[in-house]
Design a protein around this motif. Sequence first.
Motif, PDB file in Angstrom:
ATOM      1  N   LYS A   1      -2.804  -5.019  -5.056  1.00  0.00           N
ATOM      2  CA  LYS A   1      -1.849  -5.444  -4.031  1.00  0.00           C
ATOM      3  C   LYS A   1      -1.658  -4.365  -2.959  1.00  0.00           C
ATOM      4  O   LYS A   1      -1.166  -4.657  -1.883  1.00  0.00           O
ATOM      5  CB  LYS A   1      -0.584  -5.961  -4.708  1.00  0.00           C
ATOM      6  CG  LYS A   1       0.627  -5.152  -4.748  1.00  0.00           C
ATOM      7  CD  LYS A   1       1.728  -5.910  -5.468  1.00  0.00           C
ATOM      8  CE  LYS A   1       2.567  -4.859  -6.191  1.00  0.00           C
ATOM      9  NZ  LYS A   1       3.237  -5.306  -7.350  1.00  0.00           N
ATOM     10  N   ASN A   2      -2.119  -3.169  -3.229  1.00  0.00           N
ATOM     11  CA  ASN A   2      -2.010  -2.097  -2.231  1.00  0.00           C
ATOM     12  C   ASN A   2      -3.264  -1.913  -1.369  1.00  0.00           C
ATOM     13  O   ASN A   2      -3.274  -1.070  -0.462  1.00  0.00           O
ATOM     14  CB  ASN A   2      -1.643  -0.794  -2.930  1.00  0.00           C
ATOM     15  CG  ASN A   2      -0.161  -0.781  -3.294  1.00  0.00           C
ATOM     16  OD1 ASN A   2       0.694  -0.706  -2.424  1.00  0.00           O
ATOM     17  ND2 ASN A   2       0.132  -0.909  -4.569  1.00  0.00           N
ATOM     18  N   LEU A   3      -4.289  -2.684  -1.641  1.00  0.00           N
ATOM     19  CA  LEU A   3      -5.502  -2.591  -0.817  1.00  0.00           C
ATOM     20  C   LEU A   3      -5.230  -3.160   0.574  1.00  0.00           C
ATOM     21  O   LEU A   3      -4.496  -4.145   0.713  1.00  0.00           O
ATOM     22  CB  LEU A   3      -6.646  -3.370  -1.477  1.00  0.00           C
ATOM     23  CG  LEU A   3      -7.252  -2.759  -2.744  1.00  0.00           C
ATOM     24  CD1 LEU A   3      -8.128  -3.791  -3.456  1.00  0.00           C
ATOM     25  CD2 LEU A   3      -8.067  -1.509  -2.411  1.00  0.00           C
ATOM     26  N   LYS A   4      -5.812  -2.536   1.578  1.00  0.00           N
ATOM     27  CA  LYS A   4      -5.568  -3.006   2.943  1.00  0.00           C
ATOM     28  C   LYS A   4      -6.816  -3.608   3.591  1.00  0.00           C
ATOM     29  O   LYS A   4      -6.746  -4.600   4.306  1.00  0.00           O
ATOM     30  CB  LYS A   4      -5.045  -1.848   3.800  1.00  0.00           C
ATOM     31  CG  LYS A   4      -3.672  -1.400   3.311  1.00  0.00           C
ATOM     32  CD  LYS A   4      -3.018  -0.409   4.250  1.00  0.00           C
ATOM     33  CE  LYS A   4      -1.537  -0.263   3.947  1.00  0.00           C
ATOM     34  NZ  LYS A   4      -1.287   0.301   2.602  1.00  0.00           N
ATOM     35  N   ILE A   5      -7.981  -2.989   3.348  1.00  0.00           N
ATOM     36  CA  ILE A   5      -9.221  -3.506   3.948  1.00  0.00           C
ATOM     37  C   ILE A   5      -9.845  -4.552   3.020  1.00  0.00           C
ATOM     38  O   ILE A   5     -10.341  -5.580   3.469  1.00  0.00           O
ATOM     39  CB  ILE A   5     -10.217  -2.346   4.203  1.00  0.00           C
ATOM     40  CG1 ILE A   5      -9.663  -1.421   5.290  1.00  0.00           C
ATOM     41  CG2 ILE A   5     -11.589  -2.900   4.614  1.00  0.00           C
ATOM     42  CD1 ILE A   5     -10.528  -0.198   5.555  1.00  0.00           C
TER      43      ILE A   5
ATOM     44  N   ALA B   1      -9.822  -7.536   0.702  1.00  0.00           N
ATOM     45  CA  ALA B   1      -8.909  -8.669   0.540  1.00  0.00           C
ATOM     46  C   ALA B   1      -9.090  -9.317  -0.827  1.00  0.00           C
ATOM     47  O   ALA B   1     -10.171  -9.253  -1.419  1.00  0.00           O
ATOM     48  CB  ALA B   1      -9.172  -9.689   1.632  1.00  0.00           C
TER      49      ALA B   1
ATOM     50  N   ASP C   1      -9.710   3.270   1.431  1.00  0.00           N
ATOM     51  CA  ASP C   1      -8.785   2.191   1.078  1.00  0.00           C
ATOM     52  C   ASP C   1      -8.586   2.144  -0.445  1.00  0.00           C
ATOM     53  O   ASP C   1      -7.452   2.050  -0.934  1.00  0.00           O
ATOM     54  CB  ASP C   1      -9.337   0.854   1.595  1.00  0.00           C
ATOM     55  CG  ASP C   1      -8.323  -0.285   1.464  1.00  0.00           C
ATOM     56  OD1 ASP C   1      -7.104   0.002   1.522  1.00  0.00           O
ATOM     57  OD2 ASP C   1      -8.741  -1.444   1.297  1.00  0.00           O
TER      58      ASP C   1
ATOM     59  N   GLN D   1      -6.465   5.215  -1.564  1.00  0.00           N
ATOM     60  CA  GLN D   1      -5.006   5.145  -1.323  1.00  0.00           C
ATOM     61  C   GLN D   1      -4.354   4.114  -2.256  1.00  0.00           C
ATOM     62  O   GLN D   1      -3.233   4.326  -2.717  1.00  0.00           O
ATOM     63  CB  GLN D   1      -4.694   4.908   0.164  1.00  0.00           C
ATOM     64  CG  GLN D   1      -5.119   3.576   0.796  1.00  0.00           C
ATOM     65  CD  GLN D   1      -4.191   2.414   0.503  1.00  0.00           C
ATOM     66  OE1 GLN D   1      -3.014   2.611   0.194  1.00  0.00           O
ATOM     67  NE2 GLN D   1      -4.720   1.194   0.531  1.00  0.00           N
ATOM     68  N   ALA D   2      -5.072   3.017  -2.553  1.00  0.00           N
ATOM     69  CA  ALA D   2      -4.493   2.002  -3.461  1.00  0.00           C
ATOM     70  C   ALA D   2      -4.416   2.554  -4.894  1.00  0.00           C
ATOM     71  O   ALA D   2      -3.460   2.264  -5.622  1.00  0.00           O
ATOM     72  CB  ALA D   2      -5.310   0.723  -3.407  1.00  0.00           C
TER      73      ALA D   2
ATOM     74  N   LYS E   1      -1.382   4.621  -5.625  1.00  0.00           N
ATOM     75  CA  LYS E   1      -0.128   3.886  -5.846  1.00  0.00           C
ATOM     76  C   LYS E   1       0.054   3.553  -7.334  1.00  0.00           C
ATOM     77  O   LYS E   1       1.126   3.163  -7.760  1.00  0.00           O
ATOM     78  CB  LYS E   1      -0.096   2.601  -5.018  1.00  0.00           C
ATOM     79  CG  LYS E   1      -0.285   2.810  -3.522  1.00  0.00           C
ATOM     80  CD  LYS E   1       1.045   3.052  -2.845  1.00  0.00           C
ATOM     81  CE  LYS E   1       0.964   3.567  -1.413  1.00  0.00           C
ATOM     82  NZ  LYS E   1      -0.023   2.991  -0.538  1.00  0.00           N
TER      83      LYS E   1
END
Length: 427
Positions: free
Chosen positions: A359-363, A365, A418, A421-422, A425
């Motif tokens: 749920k913390n991934l940004k690039i 999907a 990406d 950073q995920a 978290k």
Amino acid sequence: MDSRIETKCVQGGYTPANGEPRQIPIIQSTTFKYDTGEDMGKLFDLEASGYFYSRLQNPTCDRVAAKICALEGGSAAMLTSSGQAATFYAVFNIASCGDHVVASSAIYGGTYNLFAVTMKKMGVEFTFVDPDCSEEELENAFKPNTKAVFGETIANPALTVLDIEKFAKSAHAHGVPLIIDNTFATPINCRPFEFGADIVTHSTTKYMDGHGAAVGGCIVDSGKFDWMAHKDKFPGLCTPDESYHGITYADKFGNEGEFITKATAQLMRDFGSTPSPQSAFILNLGLESLHVRIKRHCENALAVAEFLSKNDKIEWVNYPGLEGNKYYDRAKKYMPDGTCGVVSFGVKGGREAAETFMKNLKICAIETHVADARTCCLHPASTTHRQMTDEQLAEAGVSPDLVRLSCGLENAQDLIDDISQALNKVL
Ligand SMILES: *Cc1c(COP(=O)(O)O)cnc(C)c1O
């Protein structure tokens, strides 16, 4: 002149004549005009070749099929409306009620369902074998009514690499063909016919289209299997078809054409899983860059797999192109230039950690898809397999922490950043 595979991706299947469109024309027509009934009658009797109704054949679809045929090094090919239809037709073309098929247990979930549930209801029985079983175990799976052997070059989602030669040898010793779903490897990385496979299927929805734009499938025949030498096993090909005025496909179309002609004339006629010319055109745009894209998908996946294998928040990484992987050596043999863009891994902390990570991934999907330009990922335990208990997941080969990541065509370092950073978290 026989061109190399990159040139076939761009130009295969269609050579315009003087003044004709450079791009494959979209023939968006259900029907075709004839001067006399007699002309059309010849088409219906398979006495002449030509188009009469797009449920059976369409010029746009045929040109795209011809390109995939050239890429695989086959003798004939047909497009279908989906990968599922391609798998079903490829098997049902030679195995019907009362017949038996040997299949690898490491296959796409949809294929497993088609075989174990739906085709079982149609009277076709399947025996599933571990793809890494011994030759003896494989041998024991055959029955007198076995008509085919089925497996995936790289299994989705297990990422096991099939020993195609072992399966081909065993199939041929029993006088039956080996059918290979080559979706994940694509003909850029593996051409199963070179290792003894007889029929290849594809979900073109994946890398071939490559842009998440068109669902489709393809069946390619190598033209090498001698059906007549095993006449008793394949009456559908080797004895007269009463629904076509007594034509015997093997006599009329030979080893090179009979399989695809029968699948078109009978199965497409009766089941009608027809691709649209528009979708075939979109598929062809994807094929034009397949060789360029596959290389990038594999480079990105390897970079991501290497990063993950050194990250202390990661429990395990599965990528056949990663040194130390169980299938690394076999992958090098069958796919020396690369495997695929899909990596699976476990996040330490199990189901909860995997969910936090995703749920913390940004690039990247969250999608129920693989193999397109945009990186996507899936946590089966909380989505496609969410109704299962942890024990049931284990039986299906899906651990609660498993994340399947399909690396797209973005910058590899952006993907790694990406993911990094995920992961940060996750506590
Ligand atoms: C997706 C997939 C299929 C099914 O294809 P559809 O185009 O979705 O019908 C079959 N085999 C493999 C390996 C797949 O990944």
